[in-house]
Enzyme design. Structure first.
Site, PDB file in Angstrom:
ATOM      1  N   HIS A 189     -79.971 -34.521-100.023  1.00 18.78           N
ATOM      2  CA  HIS A 189     -79.403 -35.868-100.125  1.00 18.78           C
ATOM      3  C   HIS A 189     -79.978 -36.611-101.318  1.00 18.78           C
ATOM      4  O   HIS A 189     -79.282 -37.379-101.981  1.00 18.78           O
ATOM      5  CB  HIS A 189     -79.683 -36.649 -98.857  1.00 18.78           C
ATOM      6  N   ARG A 230     -66.964 -41.003-103.641  1.00 20.53           N
ATOM      7  CA  ARG A 230     -67.512 -40.169-102.556  1.00 20.53           C
ATOM      8  C   ARG A 230     -68.060 -41.091-101.470  1.00 20.53           C
ATOM      9  O   ARG A 230     -69.162 -41.623-101.596  1.00 20.53           O
ATOM     10  CB  ARG A 230     -68.642 -39.287-103.085  1.00 20.53           C
ATOM     11  N   ARG A 250     -62.283 -41.046-101.268  1.00 21.45           N
ATOM     12  CA  ARG A 250     -62.235 -39.771-100.560  1.00 21.45           C
ATOM     13  C   ARG A 250     -62.874 -39.976 -99.191  1.00 21.45           C
ATOM     14  O   ARG A 250     -63.980 -40.520 -99.094  1.00 21.45           O
ATOM     15  CB  ARG A 250     -63.012 -38.702-101.324  1.00 21.45           C
ATOM     16  N   GLU A 303     -59.667 -27.523-102.968  1.00 20.55           N
ATOM     17  CA  GLU A 303     -61.023 -27.000-103.143  1.00 20.55           C
ATOM     18  C   GLU A 303     -61.156 -25.571-102.648  1.00 20.55           C
ATOM     19  O   GLU A 303     -62.217 -24.976-102.732  1.00 20.55           O
ATOM     20  CB  GLU A 303     -62.033 -27.878-102.394  1.00 20.55           C
ATOM     21  N   ASN A 323     -65.993 -28.057-108.196  1.00 18.16           N
ATOM     22  CA  ASN A 323     -67.289 -27.512-107.761  1.00 18.16           C
ATOM     23  C   ASN A 323     -67.084 -26.543-106.608  1.00 18.16           C
ATOM     24  O   ASN A 323     -67.620 -25.439-106.594  1.00 18.16           O
ATOM     25  CB  ASN A 323     -68.224 -28.634-107.304  1.00 18.16           C
ATOM     26  N   ASP A 324     -66.323 -27.003-105.621  1.00 16.70           N
ATOM     27  CA  ASP A 324     -66.080 -26.125-104.476  1.00 16.70           C
ATOM     28  C   ASP A 324     -65.092 -25.016-104.830  1.00 16.70           C
ATOM     29  O   ASP A 324     -65.291 -23.860-104.464  1.00 16.70           O
ATOM     30  CB  ASP A 324     -65.564 -26.939-103.281  1.00 16.70           C
ATOM     31  N   ARG A 349     -72.652 -22.632-104.837  1.00 18.63           N
ATOM     32  CA  ARG A 349     -72.946 -23.585-105.912  1.00 18.63           C
ATOM     33  C   ARG A 349     -74.372 -24.105-105.862  1.00 18.63           C
ATOM     34  O   ARG A 349     -74.841 -24.763-106.796  1.00 18.63           O
ATOM     35  CB  ARG A 349     -71.953 -24.756-105.858  1.00 18.63           C
ATOM     36  N   CYS A 397     -61.651 -33.206-110.616  1.00 25.13           N
ATOM     37  CA  CYS A 397     -62.805 -34.109-110.471  1.00 25.13           C
ATOM     38  C   CYS A 397     -64.138 -33.403-110.228  1.00 25.13           C
ATOM     39  O   CYS A 397     -65.084 -34.021-109.791  1.00 25.13           O
ATOM     40  CB  CYS A 397     -62.548 -35.138-109.377  1.00 25.13           C
TER      41      CYS A 397
END
Ligand code: PEP
Ligand code: MG
Length: 745
Positions: A364, A471, A507, A606, A629-630, A640, A677
Site C-alpha cells: 500500500h 483510482r 474507476r 485488463e 499493467n494487468d 507485475r 491507462c
C-alpha cells in the site's frame, strides 16, 4: 545467574566504565577493555575484532596475542571461528578450537598455544559490529555464566562503538555511519532524486550502557514496562469490535508485553550491571538476530512484534526517537524499515523520496508513493540501520540503487542529472498549453492518472485534458475502517469541483490481489493476482459497490459523470456491473436526488479474454480503457510484482503490439472510444508506439505528460507505423531497436 557471577559481572562493568570515562584515544580504550576482560575472566587472551568494511574483520585490540598482529590480522566474513561468529551472529564456545570446523590458523598472532575459544558477536540492534573473543591454554568449555558475562561486555562494547568511543589516533577505526554505502533495492516508483535522510523512527542512542544501581534500573524498567502495557491495553480497547485478525495481532502483542520470560531476561541483564535501556537493547538485538534466521512467516511476525515492543520500550526509557518535525530537512528522503500508507500520506509531497528496508513493489505504501509521484525503493537491506538523520542520500530509483553518504563524484553526477531534469521540465512547461499533435497532424489526447485529492492541482500544472483514471481504492486503503457513503460522496464532489469541468473517469473499487483492505476479511488465495479481486468482489459482495455508485451519483449532483469498472473479463460481468449502475440511478431517482446530466460507463480491458468478447460488448460499452499493467502481466503470464520476471518482456514486443492493434481494430469496428491507462502510457517511447498502433487517448502520471508530449510533437506517426511494420516483417522480437534507430535519425 548465581549472585556471585552477577556481582563479578557488575564489578567488571564498573571497571570498564571507569576505564572508558578516563581520557585517552580510541585505541587506548580498546586496549584497556581487553586487559580488563582477560583479567576478570581469568583467560590468557582477550581480543576485539571489528568490521573494517562489510566483509572484513580486523583484529583491533588484544591482550595475550602478539601486539604486532593488531590492525594486521584480517579475515573475511565467515572465515575462521571469528568469521563464523560474525556471520551467524551466534556464540562459538569450544574446548578444542583447532579441531573445530572452519578453524583457521593465523601464525602472526601466536594463537596456536590456546586451546579453548569463546567468541560472542558484538551486536547493536541486530547489526553485527564485530566479535569479542577470549581464549585460554587449558582445554575447557566456558560455563553459561561466563558466556553470559562476555555477552554483556560485548553489548557495552557495541554501544561504545556506536558512540564513536574507539575512534581516534592510532585506532585505524572510522566512526560508524560515516562511510559511503551503496544499497541495491527494488523499484517501487521510478525517478532520480537527492536529499537528506529523515528517519521515520530515529535511532535511539544509549549513552549510558552501564549502571551501578541495579535497584534503581529495575525500578526504571518496571515503570516503563507498566507504561508500555497500559499503552497496549489502550490500543486493544480502541480496536475492540474491529477486525478479528487485527485483534489477534494486538493480543499477541499484549502477550509479549506481559511475558515473564522477556522481563526476567532484562532483569538479569540489569543485575549483571547493564542500564535498563542497554538491557532492553540486548533483548532487541537477540530478537533481530533470530529474525534474520527464521523463515516461517508466523514466527517472523511474532519476532517483529517483539522487536517493535522493545523499540517502544527504548523510546519510553530514553525519551528519544520522537524527532521534531521542525528539524526535518528541506529536502527530506524518508528512510524506514517499513511504513503504512496513511503515515506516508501524512508526510505527503514534502518528501523527495522514500527508501524502505522491507515493503514490496505492490504494498500500500508503494501505491501511495506512486500516487504522490515520489521515487520509492523497497527491500533496501539494512538501510534504516546504516542511515542517520541528515545524511546525504542519492536515489536512483530507475536502476534500483541508493547511495548513502555518496562521495563527491557520485553526488556531482546526481546534481548534473537533476539539473538536466529541471531544464527538461522548463522545456515541457513551455508546451503545456499546446496540443500533443504529431508532425503528421494526428492529435493524441493526454490525460492524467490520479487517486488523491492532492493530485488535482496537477491537472492544471501538467496540462492534462482530464483525469483518465481515478483510482478510488486509495481512499479505502489509507483508512482503518470502511469509509461512509457520505464521506465518499463529499470527496468525489470535491474532486469533480477541482477538475473544473474537465472529465474525471472514476474507476470503482479495485481491491484484492495486491491491494488488501485491513478491515475486510482477507481470503487466503494461492494466486491473488488471478483471484478474487476488483469487479469479481464487487459483484459477489455488492454492498460496497452499490454504496460507491450511489456516492458517485450524489457527488455528480446533476452534472456529468463518468464511471469505469475494473478487470472485466467477460461480457456477463460487464452486464452485471452495468445493471448495478442502473439500479443505483433508479434508487436515487426514487429518493428524489438529481440524476447525472450525462453519464458514460466504461470498462477496463485488463485480461486478454475481453479483447475476444462478442461484438455486443463493444457496442454496449461507452468506452474502453486498456489497463496495460494487468493486461501485460496476463498476456506474458509474468507477475507485475515479481522482480524476477516483471522486466522480462518488452512492451514493444511484436506479439504485444499486434494484440494492442487488434483491440484498436475491434473498437474501430463499433466506434468505441479507446484509451490506455497503464504505466507504459507515461513512458515516451512506449507512448509513441501505442499512438502509432492507433491509440488516441493516453492516461499517465502527471509528471509524464511533458516528456510524452515533447516526443509526440516531434514524431511522425505514419512513418513510425511503417518502421514498426518493417521490423515485424523482418521477424524481430521487439520493435524497440528499430524505433530507437529511427528516432535517432
Ligand atoms: C492497469 O492494470 O494497468 C491499471 C491501470 O490498473 P492498476 O495499475 O491500478 O491495476
Ligand atoms: Mg489493473
Amino acid at each position: 545467574m548465581p549472585d556471585r557471577s552477577e556481582s563479578e559481572s557488575r564489578k567488571l562493568l564498573g571497571r570498564l566504565r571507569d576505564a572508558m570515562a578516563s581520557s585517552g584515544a580510541g585505541q587506548e580504550r580498546l586496549d584497556r577493555i581487553t586487559t580488563l576482560v582477560a583479567e576478570s575472566m581469568g583467560t590468557e587472551v582477550c581480543s576485539i575484532y571489528l568490521f573494517r568494511d562489510r566483509d572484513t574483520l580486523e583484529l583491533c585490540a588484544t591482550e595475550g596475542l602478539r601486539a604486532e598482529a593488531v590492525h594486521q590480522t584480517r579475515m573475511r566474513l565467515g572465515e575462521g571461528l571469528v568469521g563464523r561468529v560474525a556471520r551467524a551472529g551466534r556464540v562459538v564456545n569450544t574446548a578444542d578450537a583447532p579441531a573445530e570446523r572452519g578453524f583457521r590458523y593465523m601464525p602472526e598472532t601466536g594463537e596456536e598455544a590456546y586451546s579453548s575459544f569463546l567468541g560472542v558477536p558484538i551486536q547493536r540492534l541486530g547489526e553485527t559490529l564485530g566479535v569479542l573473543v577470549v581464549q585460554s591454554r587449558e582445554a575447557r568449555e566456558f560455563t553459561s555464566d561466563e558466556v553470559y558475562a562476555l555477552e554483556v561486555v560485548a553489548m557495552v562494547v557495541a554501544e561504545m562503538t556506536e558512540l564513536g568511543a574507539f575512534v581516534g589516533e592510532g585506532s585505524a577505526l572510522e566512526a560508524p555511519h560515516q562511510r559511503p554505502a551503496t544499497f541495491r533495492a527494488s523499484v517501487g516508483q521510478e525517478g532520480v532524486t537527492m536529499g537528506h535522510v529523515w528517519l521515520h523512527e530515529p535511532r535511539v542512542v544509549v549513552t549510558k550502557p552501564i549502571a551501578d544501581d541495579p535497584e534503581a534500573e529495575r525500578a526504571r524498567l518496571s515503570e516503563a514496562v507498566e507504561r508500555l502495557r497500559v499503552g497496549v491495553d489502550r490500543m486493544l480497547d480502541g480496536a475492540a469490535g474491529g477486525d478479528a485478525e487485527h485483534l489477534q495481532v494486538l493480543e499477541a502483542y499484549r502477550m509479549f508485553a506481559n511475558s515473564r520470560g522477556w522481563l526476567r531476561r532484562m532483569e538479569e541483564s540489569i543485575a549483571s550491571g547493564l542500564s535498563a535501556e542497554a538491557a532492553v537493547e540486548k533483548e532487541q538485538s537477540a530478537a533481530r538476530a533470530r529474525l534474520s534466521q527464521v523463515s516461517d512467516p508466523y514466527l517472523r511476525d511474532r519476532l517483529h512484534d517483539l522487536d517493535d515492543l522493545s523499540h517502544r520500550l527504548l523510546r519510553l526509557l530514553t525519551g528519544q526517537g520522537q524527532a521534531a518535525e521542525s528539524e526535518m530537512p528541506a529536502d527530506p528522503i524518508l528512510v524506514a524499515r517499513n511504513i503504512g500508507p496513511a503515515e506516508l500520506l501524512d508526510y505527503g509531497r514534502r518528501l523527495k523520496g522514500v527508501v524502505l528496508e522491507e515493503g514490496s513493489v505492490g504494498s500500500h505504501a508503494a501505491v501511495v508513493a506512486r500516487a504522490l509521484a515520489i521515487p520509492l525503493l523497497v527491500q533496501a537491506d539494512r538501510i534504516a540501520t546504516e542511515a542517520l538523520n541528515g545524511d546525504l542520500i542519492a536515489l536512483d530509483a530507475d536502476q534500483g540503487i541508493a547511495h548513502l553518504r555518496p562521495d563527491e563524484s557520485v553526488a556531482t553526477a546526481f546534481r548534473d542529472k537533476m539539473a538536466m531534469q529541471a531544464a527538461a521540465q522548463e522545456r515541457y512547461a513551455s508546451i503545456r498549453d499546446k496540443p500533443a499533435e504529431a508532425r503528421c497532424g494526428t492529435v493524441v489526447a493526454l490525460h492524467m492518472n490520479a487517486g488523491l485529492m492532492a493530485d488535482l492541482p496537477s491537472l492544471e500544472s501538467s496540462g492534462a485534458e482530464g483525469v483518465g483514471l481515478f483510482r478510488t481504492e486509495l481512499q479505502f486503503l489509507i483508512r482503518n475502517q470502511m469509509p461512509r457513503r457520505s464521506e465518499l460522496s463529499a470527496l468525489y464532489a470535491r474532486i469533480m469541483k477541482a477538475a473544473q469541468g474537465k472529465r474525471v473517469v472514476f474507476r470503482t473499487l479495485d481491491i484484492g490481489s495486491d491491494k488488501v483492505l485491513p478491515y475486510m476479511n482477507s481470503v487466503d488465495e494461492p494466486n491473488p493476482a488471478l483471484g478474487w479481486r476488483a469487479i469479481r468482489v464487487g459483484l459477489d459482495k455488492p454492498g460496497v459497490l452499490r454504496m460507491q455508485l450511489q456516492a458517485l451519483v450524489r457527488a455528480a449532483a446533476g452534472g456529468p459523470l463518468t464511471v469505469m469498472f475494473p478487470f472485466i473479463a467477460q461480457y456477463e460481468e460487464w452486464r452485471a456491473a452495468r445493471a448495478e449502475m442502473d439500479k443505483a440511478l433508479e434508487r436515487e431517482r426514487i429518493l428524489g436526488h438529481p440524476l447525472p446530466a450525462s453519464l458514460e460507463v466504461g470498462a477496463m480491458l485488463e485480461t486478454p479474454s475481453l479483447a475476444f468478447a462478442s461484438r455486443r460488448f463493444f457496442e454496449e460499452v461507452e468506452f474502453i480503457s486498456i489497463g496495460g499493467n494487468d493486461l501485460k502481466q496476463f498476456f506474458f503470464a509474468a507477475d507485475r510484482e515479481n522482480e524476477l520476471v516483471r522486466r522480462r518482456y518488452d512492451t514493444l514486443n511484436v506479439s504485444f503490439l499486434s494484440f494492442i492493434e487488434q483491440i484498436v481494430d475491434r473498437c474501430a469496428e463499433t466506434g468505441t472510444p479507446l484509451s490506455f491507462c497503464g504505466e507504459d502510457a507515461g513512458r515516451p517511447i512506449e507512448a509513441l508506439c501505442l499512438a502509432a498502433m492507433g491509440i488516441r487517448t493516453l492516461s499517465m502520471r502527471p509528471a509524464s505528460i511533458g516528456p510524452v508530449k515533447h516526443l509526440l510533437r516531434r514524431a511522425h506517426l505514419g512513418e513510425l507505423r511503417e518502421v514498426i511494420a518493417e521490423a515485424k516483417a523482418r521477424g524481430e522480437q521487439s520493435v524497440r531497436p528499430a524505433v530507437m534507430d529511427h528516432l535517432r535519425r
